[in-house]
Write a protein that holds these residues in place. Sequence first.
Motif, PDB file in Angstrom:
ATOM      1  N   GLN A  69       0.826  -1.213   0.000  1.00 24.05           N
ATOM      2  CA  GLN A  69       0.000   0.000   0.000  1.00 24.05           C
ATOM      3  C   GLN A  69       0.857   1.260   0.000  1.00 24.05           C
ATOM      4  O   GLN A  69       0.561   2.232  -0.685  1.00 24.05           O
ATOM      5  CB  GLN A  69      -0.902   0.020   1.244  1.00 24.05           C
ATOM      6  N   ALA A  72       2.090   1.893  -3.384  1.00 25.11           N
ATOM      7  CA  ALA A  72       1.004   2.329  -4.280  1.00 25.11           C
ATOM      8  C   ALA A  72       0.546   3.745  -3.936  1.00 25.11           C
ATOM      9  O   ALA A  72       0.291   4.562  -4.816  1.00 25.11           O
ATOM     10  CB  ALA A  72      -0.164   1.354  -4.190  1.00 25.11           C
TER      11      ALA A  72
ATOM     12  N   ARG B 171      -7.695   8.308 -11.814  1.00 18.73           N
ATOM     13  CA  ARG B 171      -8.848   8.358 -10.913  1.00 18.73           C
ATOM     14  C   ARG B 171      -9.140   9.832 -10.659  1.00 18.73           C
ATOM     15  O   ARG B 171      -8.317  10.527 -10.059  1.00 18.73           O
ATOM     16  CB  ARG B 171      -8.505   7.662  -9.600  1.00 18.73           C
ATOM     17  N   TYR B 201       2.726  13.370 -14.398  1.00 20.75           N
ATOM     18  CA  TYR B 201       1.474  12.684 -14.106  1.00 20.75           C
ATOM     19  C   TYR B 201       0.809  12.152 -15.375  1.00 20.75           C
ATOM     20  O   TYR B 201       0.084  12.866 -16.060  1.00 20.75           O
ATOM     21  CB  TYR B 201       0.521  13.608 -13.343  1.00 20.75           C
ATOM     22  N   ASP B 324      -6.832   2.923 -10.114  1.00 19.60           N
ATOM     23  CA  ASP B 324      -5.951   3.352  -9.023  1.00 19.60           C
ATOM     24  C   ASP B 324      -5.295   2.112  -8.404  1.00 19.60           C
ATOM     25  O   ASP B 324      -5.965   1.346  -7.711  1.00 19.60           O
ATOM     26  CB  ASP B 324      -6.790   4.114  -7.993  1.00 19.60           C
ATOM     27  N   ALA B 325      -3.997   1.956  -8.648  1.00 16.95           N
ATOM     28  CA  ALA B 325      -3.306   0.758  -8.153  1.00 16.95           C
ATOM     29  C   ALA B 325      -3.393   0.632  -6.632  1.00 16.95           C
ATOM     30  O   ALA B 325      -3.358  -0.472  -6.093  1.00 16.95           O
ATOM     31  CB  ALA B 325      -1.845   0.793  -8.591  1.00 16.95           C
ATOM     32  N   SER B 326      -3.538   1.762  -5.937  1.00 17.11           N
ATOM     33  CA  SER B 326      -3.579   1.692  -4.470  1.00 17.11           C
ATOM     34  C   SER B 326      -4.901   1.112  -3.967  1.00 17.11           C
ATOM     35  O   SER B 326      -5.037   0.775  -2.797  1.00 17.11           O
ATOM     36  CB  SER B 326      -3.319   3.067  -3.854  1.00 17.11           C
ATOM     37  N   SER B 327      -5.912   1.032  -4.834  1.00 12.66           N
ATOM     38  CA  SER B 327      -7.181   0.417  -4.409  1.00 12.66           C
ATOM     39  C   SER B 327      -7.091  -1.101  -4.424  1.00 12.66           C
ATOM     40  O   SER B 327      -7.921  -1.776  -3.831  1.00 12.66           O
ATOM     41  CB  SER B 327      -8.317   0.847  -5.339  1.00 12.66           C
ATOM     42  N   ILE B 328      -6.104  -1.607  -5.137  1.00 17.52           N
ATOM     43  CA  ILE B 328      -5.989  -3.061  -5.275  1.00 17.52           C
ATOM     44  C   ILE B 328      -5.208  -3.631  -4.093  1.00 17.52           C
ATOM     45  O   ILE B 328      -4.168  -3.100  -3.711  1.00 17.52           O
ATOM     46  CB  ILE B 328      -5.340  -3.415  -6.634  1.00 17.52           C
ATOM     47  N   ASN B 329      -5.758  -4.694  -3.510  1.00 18.22           N
ATOM     48  CA  ASN B 329      -5.175  -5.333  -2.325  1.00 18.22           C
ATOM     49  C   ASN B 329      -5.113  -4.411  -1.112  1.00 18.22           C
ATOM     50  O   ASN B 329      -4.327  -4.626  -0.199  1.00 18.22           O
ATOM     51  CB  ASN B 329      -3.758  -5.860  -2.621  1.00 18.22           C
ATOM     52  N   LYS B 330      -5.925  -3.352  -1.098  1.00 15.09           N
ATOM     53  CA  LYS B 330      -5.927  -2.449   0.058  1.00 15.09           C
ATOM     54  C   LYS B 330      -6.636  -3.103   1.240  1.00 15.09           C
ATOM     55  O   LYS B 330      -6.091  -3.142   2.334  1.00 15.09           O
ATOM     56  CB  LYS B 330      -6.600  -1.117  -0.302  1.00 15.09           C
ATOM     57  N   THR B 331      -7.835  -3.613   0.993  1.00 16.46           N
ATOM     58  CA  THR B 331      -8.540  -4.283   2.085  1.00 16.46           C
ATOM     59  C   THR B 331      -8.779  -5.755   1.767  1.00 16.46           C
ATOM     60  O   THR B 331      -8.761  -6.585   2.657  1.00 16.46           O
ATOM     61  CB  THR B 331      -9.905  -3.622   2.343  1.00 16.46           C
ATOM     62  N   ILE B 332      -9.007  -6.048   0.499  1.00 20.46           N
ATOM     63  CA  ILE B 332      -9.270  -7.429   0.088  1.00 20.46           C
ATOM     64  C   ILE B 332      -8.176  -7.849  -0.883  1.00 20.46           C
ATOM     65  O   ILE B 332      -7.913  -7.165  -1.866  1.00 20.46           O
ATOM     66  CB  ILE B 332     -10.643  -7.516  -0.624  1.00 20.46           C
ATOM     67  N   VAL B 333      -7.557  -8.967  -0.577  1.00 14.77           N
ATOM     68  CA  VAL B 333      -6.513  -9.478  -1.464  1.00 14.77           C
ATOM     69  C   VAL B 333      -7.193 -10.200  -2.626  1.00 14.77           C
ATOM     70  O   VAL B 333      -8.080 -11.028  -2.411  1.00 14.77           O
ATOM     71  CB  VAL B 333      -5.565 -10.421  -0.703  1.00 14.77           C
ATOM     72  N   VAL B 334      -6.800  -9.831  -3.846  1.00 13.72           N
ATOM     73  CA  VAL B 334      -7.475 -10.406  -5.007  1.00 13.72           C
ATOM     74  C   VAL B 334      -6.524 -11.316  -5.791  1.00 13.72           C
ATOM     75  O   VAL B 334      -5.311 -11.256  -5.627  1.00 13.72           O
ATOM     76  CB  VAL B 334      -8.040  -9.321  -5.947  1.00 13.72           C
TER      77      VAL B 334
END
Lengths: 173, 603
Positions: A69, A72, B171, B201, B324-334
Motif C-alpha cells: 500500500q 502504491a 482516478r 502525471y 488506481d493501483a492503491s485500491s488493489i489489495n488495500k482491504t481485500i486481497v485479489v
Amino acid sequence: MTDQIPQVIQRHVFSVIVDDEAGVLARVVGLFSGRGYNIDSLTVANVNKEQGISRITIVSSAVPQILEQIEAQLNRLVPVRKVVDLTSTGPMLERETALLKVNSTGEKRIEALRIADVFHAKTIDATLQSFIFEFSGTNEEINNFVELITPLGLIEVVRSGVVGIARGSKAIF
Amino acid sequence: MLQPIPKVQDEPHTDKRVVSKINGADILVKALRDQGVDTVFGYPGGAVLPIYDAIFKQNDIRHILVRQEGGAVHAAEGYARSTGKVGVVLVTSGPGATNAVTGLADALLDSIPVVCFTGQVPTHLIGNDAFQECDTTGITRPCTKHNYLVKDADKLARTIHEAFHVARSGRPGPVVIDIPKDVQLTPGEYVSPAQVTHKTYQPKTMPELDAIERAVELIADAQRPIFYTGGGIINSGSKASESLRKFARMTGYPVTSTLMGLGAYPASDPQFLGMLGMHGTYEANLAMHGCDVMINLGARFDDRVTGKLSEFSPNSKKIHVDIDASSINKTIVVDIPIVGDVGVAIEQMIKVWEKKKHSANKAALAKWWAQINEWRAKKCLAYKKSDTIIKPQYALERLRDLTKGVETFITTEVGQHQMWAAQFLHFDEPNHWMTSGGLGTMGYGLPAAIGVQLAHPGKLVIDVAGEASILMNIQEMSTAVQYRLPVKIFILNNQWMGMVRQWQELIHGGRYSESYTAALPDFVKLAEAFGGVGLRAKTPAELDGVIKQMMAVNDRPCIVDVCVDEKENCYPMIPSGRAHNEMILNSDQDISSKTPDEGLVLV
C-alpha cells in the motif's frame, strides 16, 4: 480461496524520486501520518538541480500488505516520479552517518579512542576533554557503536537517517 | 527507467518572440475558456476581486453565485457527475477556502473531477497572519488529489491546464489552485492547453492484456459468477456502461452495483440484483457471499460493501479492475489485479471472450440463477403498507412511478432517505444519480441538484432529502431562486435524524441522544420565504397529487414536505461488523444481539 499474505512485520527501505517543488515533503509525510503508516527514518535532498529532482529515502516497518500500500499510495502523489522498494527489488546497500560527542578523561578517553579506531570511525574534532567521532555504516552498525561508546562518556548523538541504493550496474532513474 | 522528461516551454523568452502578457486574472478566465468551461460556481471576496473583475468583462463563462462556498463545491460536483466534465469553483481566501474543504473531501472520496480556485493574500503577506489568510494548500493537501500555490503569473496558465489534466485523468479528483492577489494583478505569459503536457502525471489506463486473458479464462470457467460494479464505470464514461451491458448480456451473469455505480447497469434489467452492501438487497449480498468468481469492475471494496472483512465472500476467486493501483489489495486481497481504465478493460474482455469463443457454463449458471431467484423471492425490500400514514418507501415508489418516462436526475442528502432512494428509485442510465457515497456529506443534495439543473436545463432534477440534511445547506434555495432553477426538494420528513435514530434504536438500547429535531421550520413557508413553491403531503391519498403539482413547477425551486412514518427503519441491513450472509431483513429480527462488540466501534 484467496491466499492471505502472512502478516509479519518487515522493515523496508523505499527510494522515492520526486519533483523538487514546494510542499512535496509535506505530501509524503502527510500521507504516512494520515494513513497511519510508520516512519522509522526519512532523509531527503536534491539530487539533480537541473531537472529539479529530489530523492527521499524512507524506512518503514509494516506487514507486507501495508508495504504494498505504501508503495502504491506514494505512486499516487502527483509530484512523485518513481517509487522503488529497495528491500524487495534486490540486493541493496544502506548507509547512515552518525556524529558522536564523547566527553571523558583518563582510561575512558583512551578506550573511546580505541573503540572508534576498531570501528574505523573518524575523529573530526577533539579537545582535551572530548572527541567528536564521525561514523558511517548500516543502521545496526551504528546502534552497536553507540552501545559500546555510551559508557565511555557519550553525551550527544546526531544521526543522518538512512540512505539506500540498489547494488549493481543499473540506476533506478 | 523514468521516461525522458519532455521540456515544457521552459526556454527563456528571447527578444525574437513577442510575448503579449495579460494579468493573472485574465489568464485565469482565458484558461477556463480554453478548457471548455462554461459554468463556474463561486462566491466573491477580497482576495479574488481581480478575478471577479475579469469575469465581469466577459460573457463566455457563466458565474453562479452560491450562498456559501461549501454549496459551490457540491454544485460543481453535481455538474461534474451529471456531465462527465470538470466542475469549477472560485472562492476567496481564508473562510472561503475553509468552507470549501468539506466539498473537496467529498469529491476526493467519490472521485469527482473538480478544479477549485482560491484567492490568497498577496505573496508578500503570506505567513504574516494577514486578514483572511489561511494556509490553504496546507489545509487542503490531504483532501485534494493535488494542489498548487501559484506565486508567479508566468506559471499560472500552465498550472491551470495541469490542474485540469490532473483532475480529470486517472482516478478523477479535486484540485485546488491558490492564487495570491498580487499574482492576479501581475502580467504573465499565456500558454494554451496544447502547449502543456504534465511532466510526470501520466496515469496508466491500458490494462495488461495478459491479466485480461487470465481474467476471461476465470470468468468463463465460473459456476457462480457475479459482476460487482462501481463508480469507476460512471467515471470512465458512457461507453463503459455500454460495454458492461454488452458483456453482461453475453455471459448472462448476475450484476450488482455499489451506491456510486447505480445506473451503469439498468436497474430494470432482470440480470440486475440491486445494490449491495450494508443496505443492499438480500440477493445481491448473498450472491456476493456465495459466488465462486467475483468480477469487481471499478469498485473499491469499501467497508460499507464488504462488511466483516475476514468473512467477505470466502470462497471466491476475485478479479479487480481499478484505475488506481492503491485500491488493489488495500482491504481485500485479489487473485487477478488489473490496473487500468475499467471501460477499456471490459472492452478487451469482450474481445478475448469472442476471440476464444467462450460461452457460459449453462447448467451451472441455471443452477446459480435458481439459487438467486430463491433469495429474490424473499422480497427483501417489502415493507408494511399503510392507508393512514405515508411510508417513506411508498413515497419513493410513487415518485418513481409518476416520473417514469421522464428523464430524471436524482441527488440525495445522507441518511435513511439516501438508502431508500438507492433501493426504490430505479436507475437505468449512468450520470443520473448523484449522491455523497464516500464522505457521506449531509447537505450535499440541494447544491448538487443546482449544479445538475444548470447542466441540464429543462430536465427534471430532484433532491431526495431528509429534513435534517436539507437544513445543512438550505441557504442554496436562494441560489436556485436567483437562477430560476426548478429543482425539486423531496423531503422525507420524519422529524428525526433517521439513520442516527435507527442505530440508537437497534444497538444503543433506544437511547435517542440528540437525534430528534425539536424545532423544525415549516418547510412550506420556508420555500415561500425564499421565493419558491412549498407543498406538503400528510396522507398517502395526498401524495400523488402533490408529486404531480411538484413536477408542474418549472420556473423556481419547489420543496415538498412529505410527512412520513417517523418509526420506519431502513432494511435490509447488515449489522455493523457482520458478514453478508448475516443480513437482517426486517424489524422482526433482533439486531442488538447480532451486533458484535467489535461492531459497536464501526460506523
